[in-house]
Scaffold this active site. Structure first.
Site, PDB file in Angstrom:
ATOM      1  CB  SER A   1      -8.398   0.542   5.803  1.00  0.00           C
ATOM      2  OG  SER A   1      -9.128   1.735   5.836  1.00  0.00           O
TER       3      SER A   1
ATOM      4  CE  LYS B   1      -3.890   1.903   2.707  1.00  0.00           C
ATOM      5  NZ  LYS B   1      -4.753   1.668   3.894  1.00  0.00           N
TER       6      LYS B   1
ATOM      7  CB  SER C   1      -8.102   3.452   3.035  1.00  0.00           C
ATOM      8  OG  SER C   1      -7.248   2.798   3.953  1.00  0.00           O
TER       9      SER C   1
END
Lengths: 486, 95
Positions: free
Chosen positions: A175, A76, A151
């Site tokens: 997330s 990420k 997210s």
């Protein structure tokens, strides 16, 4: 190669069916062909990936391969990566080349993994749909009309689409678990403090935690083995031995006590999601587990408490972005205040500004007790709910999200978006570990079963998830997008 | 607790976040609805409940007071918008 698990890829590498370099090239080729449509990566690190793959092949040839040597993954874009752009999905960091590696990045590299690049995300991890990224929304590989969740939406979509076998995400209010559910993959948010936060761009420091997203619970166990452990550079990272998370995977589930929180099966839960989750729970019963209803009475206070605590911490954490030391700087500032105000106004997106403003307001003079102190008191009650439940049962199960992936653009109102996180957010407030495991479909959109345990019971959660995956094949389903483009 | 335009501008100033009046007007509405949702907390009796700042009951370990970092100023300043002679450049603060 593109649809195998890490464990399967390791066997192929060990057997010499292909090299890590060949595997890496194959996946980089898929990213080139497919990610234009998906938008799951912000930065692809071709040269570094091939160099790491070659080093891994050399290590394997020298008989020095570990459990993860030569296995590709993606990070990420919230993890700092030395000499590689690290944006956190924000215009603020569009030009930021991190001068150091996050602890997680360092550990995964030391384990011999090959990072293919940095995945798309909601800006500073603030969002539940990946629509808040400066780099544009990510498509859900199961249905391009749907969001991938957020997210960590890019990480989830990349794994589901067969661009990479695993990815690392972060979870502050769901997330990892919610995008894993929306994209039909397996994700684990470890106990707060299990994995170092050093070099992970901070959103809400008392809630943030990094974890693995992959195609099986067994793969998550392999990754957690490499990620977990004490780090002097994160004072909240606990000093506690790291077990071998693969060791308990095969423990039979006979006698397992499962609790179903009444509040997780109430109003607002999509009936088809509920049906899939209840079917999954019957699988556990057939494996010898017993099921009973429990109550987490403060469940409905979790979202309000979170939207005080997380923005408060965010408003403090994001004050570092000042246009002076790194990140975006406005042109021709008139004075220092103008430099701060315009750099931040230009660098941050809408949702980030909203949370900075909420956090600043609730922490300001005259409001602190009514909001922040109150929310922290409620946080204790929420944690106590879980501690009480785990006196009675070993794990809790329920849906990861009240609905399957919603349509892109469907939740324009911030509050309605926040309410999507009803089943995941309390877990971060309590600091306990949680997983999402594929458990069926509504139409073509996946459903995630959430499994929760008390603090530091990751090995048990992985065992429970792995046993479920031995008896079901939901985690083996692949979207047509990945297969048509094989 | 109702939120007014001046509250949003005050928070924006405290956060050093530039907002036009139009943007502030939009945030009054958004933030107002978020705070309305948050106000649900007021209904809960928390008398005598100690605030929980951190989910684990652990004390933070202190390390020995030793220098562990080497000077990497030039490396860390490579990502800065403007530097000169090892210093960060900002608009003049003192006349």
């Amino acid at each position: 190669m593109h649809d195998k698990t890490l464990a399967e890829l390791k066997r192929s590498l060990d057997a010499g069916e292909f090299s890590s370099r060949e595997l890496t090239q194959h996946l980089l080729g898929r990213i080139d062909r497919l990610d234009g449509a998906l938008n799951s990566f912000i930065t692809v690190t071709y040269d570094q990936a091939l160099a790491a793959a070659e080093a891994a092949d050399a290590a394997r040839a020298a008989g020095k391969a570990g459990a993860l040597t030569g296995l590709p993954l993606a990070l990420k874009d919230i993890f700092c990566t030395r000499d590689v752009r690290t944006t956190a999905g924000s215009r603020m960091l569009d030009n930021f080349i991190a001068p150091y590696d996050a602890s997680v990045v360092e550990k995964l590299a030391a384990a011999g993994t090959v990072s293919l690049g940095k995945t798309n995300m909601d800006e500073f991890a603030m969002g539940s749909s990946n629509e808040n990224s400066h780099y544009g929304p990510v498509k859900n590989p199961w249905d391009f009309a749907a969001v991938p969740g957020g997210s960590s939406g890019g990480s989830a979509a990349a794994v589901a689409a067969g661009l990479v076998p695993a990815a690392i995400g972060t979870d502050t209010g769901g997330s990892i678990r919610q995008p894993a559910a929306f994209c039909g993959i397996t994700g684990l948010k470890p106990t707060y403090g299990r994995v170092s936060r050093y070099g992970m761009i901070a959103y809400a420091s008392s809630l943030d935690q990094a974890g693995p997203m992959a195609r099986s619970a067994a793969d998550c166990a392999l990754l957690l083995n490499a990620m977990a452990g004490h780090d002097l550079r994160d004072s909240t990272c606990v000093q506690r031995g790291v077990p071998d998370y693969t060791e308990e995977l095969d423990t039979p589930l006979a006698g397992l006590k499962i609790g179903l929180p009444r509040e997780y099966f109430g109003d607002g839960l999509d009936p088809q999601v509920e049906a899939a989750v209840r079917d999954a729970i019957r699988v556990f019963e057939s494996l010898g587990a017993s099921v009973r209803e429990v109550s987490l009475p403060h469940t409905h206070y979790a979202i309000p408490a979170y939207y005080v605590i997380a923005p408060a911490e965010a408003s403090s954490n994001l004050s570092r972005f000042d246009g002076v030391r790194f990140g975006h700087r406005c042109a021709n500032p008139a004075d220092l205040i103008d430099l701060y105000k315009r750099s931040r106004a230009e660098g941050f997106g809408d949702e980030v500004k909203r949370r900075i403003l909420i956090g600043t307001h609730t922490l300001s003079e005259g409001f602190f007790d009514a909001y922040y102190k109150k929310a922290q008191q409620v946080r204790r009650l929420i944690r106590q709910d879980f501690l009480d439940a785990f006196e009675e049962v070993d794990v809790l199960m329920g849906p990861a999200s009240p609905t399957p992936a919603f349509d892109l653009g469907a939740n324009k109102d911030p509050v309605s978006m926040y309410l999507q996180d009803i089943y995941t957010i309390a877990i971060n407030l309590a600091g306990i570990p949680g997983m999402s495991v594929p458990a069926g479909f509504v139409g073509q959109r996946p459903v995630g079963l959430q499994i929760l345990g008390s603090h530091f019971t990751e090995a048990r959660l992985l065992n429970v998830a792995h046993q479920f995956q031995q008896g079901t094949d939901w985690h083996r389903q692949r979207p047509a997008f990945a297969e048509e483009n094989a | 607790m109702a939120l007014e335009h001046a509250d949003v501008q005050r928070a924006a100033h405290l956060a050093r976040l530039g907002l036009t009046d139009d943007e502030a007007a939009r945030y009054v509405d958004d933030l107002g609805r978020i705070l309305e949702m948050v106000d649900m907390l007021q209904a809960l009796d928390t008398e005598g409940v100690a605030p929980l700042a951190h989910p684990l009951d652990v004390t933070q370990r202190l390390r020995a007071d030793e220098v562990t970092e080497s000077d990497q100023r030039s490396r860390f300043q490579r990502c800065a918008p403007a530097v000169e002679n090892g210093l960060y450049l900002v608009p003049r603060v003192v006349e």
